[in-house]
Enzyme design. Structure first.
Site, PDB file in Angstrom:
ATOM      1  N   ALA A 124       0.629  -1.222  -0.156  1.00  0.00           N
ATOM      2  CA  ALA A 124       0.393   0.062  -0.260  1.00  0.00           C
ATOM      3  C   ALA A 124       1.144   1.353   0.457  1.00  0.00           C
ATOM      4  CB  ALA A 124      -1.296  -0.071   1.145  1.00  0.00           C
ATOM      5  N   GLU A 127      -1.609   7.634  -2.996  1.00  0.00           N
ATOM      6  CA  GLU A 127      -2.628   7.310  -2.573  1.00  0.00           C
ATOM      7  C   GLU A 127      -3.073   8.717  -3.539  1.00  0.00           C
ATOM      8  OE1 GLU A 127      -1.309  10.103   0.895  1.00  0.00           O
ATOM      9  OE2 GLU A 127      -0.265   7.903   1.720  1.00  0.00           O
ATOM     10  N   ALA A 130      -1.385  10.496  -3.971  1.00  0.00           N
ATOM     11  CA  ALA A 130       0.457  10.409  -4.326  1.00  0.00           C
ATOM     12  C   ALA A 130       0.253   9.368  -4.871  1.00  0.00           C
ATOM     13  CB  ALA A 130       0.433  10.929  -3.236  1.00  0.00           C
ATOM     14  N   GLY A 131       0.250   9.165  -6.850  1.00  0.00           N
ATOM     15  CA  GLY A 131       0.448   8.449  -7.342  1.00  0.00           C
ATOM     16  C   GLY A 131       1.627   8.372  -8.360  1.00  0.00           C
ATOM     17  N   PHE A 156      -6.415   2.585  -5.244  1.00  0.00           N
ATOM     18  CA  PHE A 156      -5.580   0.979  -6.133  1.00  0.00           C
ATOM     19  C   PHE A 156      -4.324   0.266  -5.492  1.00  0.00           C
ATOM     20  CE2 PHE A 156      -6.052   5.094  -8.571  1.00  0.00           C
ATOM     21  CZ  PHE A 156      -7.174   5.154  -8.866  1.00  0.00           C
ATOM     22  N   THR A 158      -3.794  -3.459  -5.257  1.00  0.00           N
ATOM     23  CA  THR A 158      -4.004  -5.009  -5.991  1.00  0.00           C
ATOM     24  C   THR A 158      -4.188  -5.863  -4.603  1.00  0.00           C
ATOM     25  OG1 THR A 158      -2.569  -4.662  -7.448  1.00  0.00           O
ATOM     26  CG2 THR A 158      -3.047  -6.546  -7.094  1.00  0.00           C
ATOM     27  N   ILE A 337      -5.238  -9.054 -36.137  1.00  0.00           N
ATOM     28  CA  ILE A 337      -5.379 -10.383 -36.873  1.00  0.00           C
ATOM     29  C   ILE A 337      -6.241 -11.438 -37.037  1.00  0.00           C
ATOM     30  CG2 ILE A 337      -4.051 -13.291 -37.124  1.00  0.00           C
ATOM     31  CD1 ILE A 337      -1.359 -10.375 -36.115  1.00  0.00           C
ATOM     32  N   GLU A 363       2.779  -0.039 -11.522  1.00  0.00           N
ATOM     33  CA  GLU A 363       4.298  -0.484 -11.006  1.00  0.00           C
ATOM     34  C   GLU A 363       4.596   0.483 -11.638  1.00  0.00           C
ATOM     35  OE1 GLU A 363       5.736  -3.589  -9.451  1.00  0.00           O
ATOM     36  OE2 GLU A 363       3.706  -4.691 -10.174  1.00  0.00           O
ATOM     37  N   GLU A 367       5.674   7.071 -17.959  1.00  0.00           N
ATOM     38  CA  GLU A 367       6.257   8.476 -18.764  1.00  0.00           C
ATOM     39  C   GLU A 367       7.610   8.456 -17.103  1.00  0.00           C
ATOM     40  OE1 GLU A 367       3.252   7.576 -18.993  1.00  0.00           O
ATOM     41  OE2 GLU A 367       3.753   8.324 -21.302  1.00  0.00           O
TER      42      GLU A 367
HETATM   43  N1  CAA Z   1      16.204   1.697  -4.587  1.00  0.00           N
HETATM   44  C1  CAA Z   1      16.445   1.830  -3.313  1.00  0.00           C
HETATM   45  N2  CAA Z   1      16.406   3.363  -3.963  1.00  0.00           N
HETATM   46  C2  CAA Z   1      16.412   4.169  -4.591  1.00  0.00           C
HETATM   47  C3  CAA Z   1      15.809   4.338  -5.689  1.00  0.00           C
HETATM   48  C4  CAA Z   1      15.518   2.789  -5.897  1.00  0.00           C
HETATM   49  N3  CAA Z   1      15.480   1.795  -6.939  1.00  0.00           N
HETATM   50  N4  CAA Z   1      15.117   4.574  -6.448  1.00  0.00           N
HETATM   51  C5  CAA Z   1      15.967   5.756  -5.650  1.00  0.00           C
HETATM   52  N5  CAA Z   1      16.348   6.118  -4.257  1.00  0.00           N
HETATM   53  C6  CAA Z   1      16.140   6.478  -3.083  1.00  0.00           C
HETATM   54  C7  CAA Z   1      16.994   7.819  -3.540  1.00  0.00           C
HETATM   55  O1  CAA Z   1      18.921   8.032  -4.181  1.00  0.00           O
HETATM   56  C8  CAA Z   1      17.048   9.471  -2.557  1.00  0.00           C
HETATM   57  O2  CAA Z   1      17.939   9.107  -1.462  1.00  0.00           O
HETATM   58  P1  CAA Z   1      18.336  10.036  -1.187  1.00  0.00           P
HETATM   59  O3  CAA Z   1      17.685  11.243  -0.538  1.00  0.00           O
HETATM   60  O4  CAA Z   1      19.147   9.783  -0.264  1.00  0.00           O
HETATM   61  O5  CAA Z   1      19.431  11.407  -2.282  1.00  0.00           O
HETATM   62  C9  CAA Z   1      15.149   8.371  -2.708  1.00  0.00           C
HETATM   63  O6  CAA Z   1      15.519   6.978  -2.758  1.00  0.00           O
HETATM   64  C10 CAA Z   1      14.464   9.394  -3.598  1.00  0.00           C
HETATM   65  O7  CAA Z   1      14.317   9.165  -4.462  1.00  0.00           O
HETATM   66  P2  CAA Z   1      14.250  10.358  -5.392  1.00  0.00           P
HETATM   67  O8  CAA Z   1      14.805  12.294  -5.222  1.00  0.00           O
HETATM   68  O9  CAA Z   1      14.683  10.374  -7.389  1.00  0.00           O
HETATM   69  O10 CAA Z   1      12.896  10.716  -5.675  1.00  0.00           O
HETATM   70  P3  CAA Z   1      11.451  11.315  -6.144  1.00  0.00           P
HETATM   71  O11 CAA Z   1      10.827  11.818  -4.873  1.00  0.00           O
HETATM   72  O12 CAA Z   1      12.326  12.369  -6.936  1.00  0.00           O
HETATM   73  O13 CAA Z   1      10.798  10.195  -7.086  1.00  0.00           O
HETATM   74  C11 CAA Z   1      10.423   8.318  -8.384  1.00  0.00           C
HETATM   75  C12 CAA Z   1      11.129   9.279  -7.752  1.00  0.00           C
HETATM   76  C13 CAA Z   1      11.143   7.736  -9.698  1.00  0.00           C
HETATM   77  C14 CAA Z   1       9.876   9.624  -9.555  1.00  0.00           C
HETATM   78  C15 CAA Z   1       9.033   7.743  -6.910  1.00  0.00           C
HETATM   79  O14 CAA Z   1       8.521   8.635  -6.997  1.00  0.00           O
HETATM   80  C16 CAA Z   1       8.761   6.482  -8.589  1.00  0.00           C
HETATM   81  O15 CAA Z   1       9.113   5.526  -8.804  1.00  0.00           O
HETATM   82  N6  CAA Z   1       7.416   6.935  -8.882  1.00  0.00           N
HETATM   83  C17 CAA Z   1       6.501   5.823  -9.352  1.00  0.00           C
HETATM   84  C18 CAA Z   1       5.580   4.957  -8.073  1.00  0.00           C
HETATM   85  C19 CAA Z   1       5.057   3.600  -8.468  1.00  0.00           C
HETATM   86  O16 CAA Z   1       5.750   3.521  -9.238  1.00  0.00           O
HETATM   87  N7  CAA Z   1       3.445   3.784  -8.113  1.00  0.00           N
HETATM   88  C20 CAA Z   1       3.395   2.746  -8.508  1.00  0.00           C
HETATM   89  C21 CAA Z   1       3.181   1.662  -6.731  1.00  0.00           C
HETATM   90  S1  CAA Z   1       2.459   0.254  -7.006  1.00  0.00           S
HETATM   91  C22 CAA Z   1       1.718  -0.309  -7.814  1.00  0.00           C
HETATM   92  O17 CAA Z   1       1.242   0.426  -8.650  1.00  0.00           O
HETATM   93  C23 CAA Z   1       1.654  -1.767  -8.114  1.00  0.00           C
HETATM   94  C24 CAA Z   1      -0.155  -2.105  -7.025  1.00  0.00           C
HETATM   95  O18 CAA Z   1      -1.251  -2.578  -7.371  1.00  0.00           O
HETATM   96  C25 CAA Z   1       0.396  -2.960  -5.830  1.00  0.00           C
END
Ligand code: CAA
Length: 381
Positions: A124, A127, A130-131, A156, A158, A337, A363, A367
């Site tokens: 979870a 929000e 916060a997507g 959302f 799962t 097809i 996930e 973009e």
């Molecule tokens: N692994 C470990 N640490 C990571 C990381 C990773 N893959 N990616 C980034 N970090 C660290 C960064 O190094 C940073 O560390 P410091 O603060 O120490 O520098 C910290 O995490 C924050 O990283 P960012 O500054 O890059 O974070 P951001 O707020 O700019 O966001 C983002 C980055 C890539 C956009 C991220 O918010 C993101 O992936 N958003 C998409 C969210 C998402 O995929 N949601 C899906 C939810 S689950 C789902 O959909 C399926 C379901 O049904 C459950």
């Protein structure tokens, strides 16, 4: 790079394929029509080992690593995307978050049940506000003695309607932004946890999704995953593996659609010849086969790197981006097809086309994958 799968993983591939063909595939149509996966089927999937394939044996997993997991997920994708979704949400996301974050007593308390399918998990993070910007989540965790009091809502999620265990992300120090995010395990039935009704979706029928509401939800400190403030990194690290699994699913779903399209192209006769004699059809098949092959190599490469202990953030994002976009193209071509039959509920192609659409969204959208990939390219080395 050796592209030949090791013997034990080839054996796993055949065994999962057999289970999918014999047990899961025959249920696919009924799951779609009733919008329900019987719990007994989830239990059978657990007994067949499908929840623990990529996880450590010491924690109840099968020990096949991420490569084995991806190979198995490809086969699972042949049945019905909803069945994979239960596994991906439970062991893939909820289980991985606990595995990544620890500590050991939390791992041992929950992972053997999650990896055997005895309990279903949910992850979870998202929000209403916060997507893609997951770090801006507003659910609050206020420390109160040996516990945290959690208030907020998730969307959302799962598996939420059927889950026994939830990993939830809440902010324990909002003034520090995403550095205050902390992860907790909460069990179904906890006072202050309310689960909304099952959401109606375009596809993935049978897989359940719902909102969660937390109102004065008291969570003991022993239920914390990792340290206070580690939650966002745990969430993102978990998504690296989640995205890899989703890419593997997309390869398997596309492969299944391609095989059906090839068969249709050979057997459907128009103008006196099978439609596969037409270059228009041949090119669609050739493009699909080429893209599937490329996506599969990306998945196996990222999985092998993960198994060698490398961080795969950008590779998983590339695999997820390419494989899910590829699946969209292959599903579209498969409907084309199959012609009129491709649009009919009678055949599973129409369902697979709808099911494919979410893979470019959840996930992390396509973009967001590009944001992750570009971030890695531009980061200071
Ligand atoms: N692994 C470990 N640490 C990571 C990381 C990773 N893959 N990616 C980034 N970090 C660290 C960064 O190094 C940073 O560390 P410091 O603060 O120490 O520098 C910290 O995490 C924050 O990283 P960012 O500054 O890059 O974070 P951001 O707020 O700019 O966001 C983002 C980055 C890539 C956009 C991220 O918010 C993101 O992936 N958003 C998409 C969210 C998402 O995929 N949601 C899906 C939810 S689950 C789902 O959909 C399926 C379901 O049904 C459950």
């Amino acid at each position: 790079m050796d592209t030949q799968l090791p013997d034990d993983i080839q054996l796993l591939q055949r065994s999962v394929r057999g289970f999918v063909d014999d047990v899961l595939a025959p249920c696919a149509k009924e799951i779609e029509e009733k919008d329900d996966i019987p719990r007994a089927l989830i239990t059978k999937m657990g007994e067949a080992g499908l929840f623990g394939i990529g996880h450590e044996e010491a924690l109840g997993g099968q020990g096949f690593g991420k490569l084995g997991y991806c190979v198995a997920v490809e086969q699972l994708a042949r049945a019905n995307a909803s069945l994979w979704n239960v596994v991906g949400g439970s062991a893939g996301l909820c289980g991985t978050a606990i595995s990544v974050g620890g500590p050991d007593d939390v791992r041992h308390r929950y992972l053997p049940d999650l990896f055997s399918g005895r309990r279903v998990g949910a992850y979870a993070l998202s929000e209403p506000g916060a997507g893609s910007d997951a770090g801006s989540l507003k659910t609050a965790a206020r420390r109160d003695g040996d516990a945290y009091v959690i208030d907020g809502a998730k969307t959302f999620i799962t598996n939420a309607p059927i889950a026994d265990v939830f990993v939830i992300f809440a902010n324990a120090a909002p003034a520090t932004g995403s550095k205050g995010i902390t992860a907790f395990v909460v069990e179904r039935g906890a006072k202050g946890l309310e689960i909304g009704p099952n959401d109606e979706k375009m596809g993935l029928h049978g897989s359940t999704t719902a909102q969660l509401y937390f109102s004065g939800l008291r969570v003991d400190v022993t239920q914390r995953v990792g340290n206070e403030g580690d939650g966002f990194k745990i969430a993102l690290r978990t998504l690296d593996f989640g995205r890899l699994g989703l890419a593997a699913h997309s390869v398997g779903a596309a492969q299944h659609l391609l095989e059906a399209s090839v068969e249709h192209a050979k057997t459907r006769v128009q103008f006196g010849t099978p439609i596969g004699a037409n270059q228009a059809i041949q090119w669609m098949l050739a493009d699909a086969a080429t893209e599937i092959h490329a996506a599969r190599l990306m998945v196996y490469d990222a999985a092998s790197r993960a198994d060698r202990g490398e961080r795969i953030t950008d590779r998983a994002a590339m695999a997820k981006l390419f494989a899910t976009e590829m699946l969209g193209r292959v599903a579209d071509a498969a409907v084309q097809i199959h012609g009129g039959m491709g649009y009919m509920r009678e055949l599973w192609i129409e369902r697979a086309y709808r099911d494919a659409r979410i893979t470019r969204i959840y996930e992390g959208t396509s973009e967001i994958q590009r944001v992750v990939i570009a971030g890695a390219l531009l980061a200071d080395s």
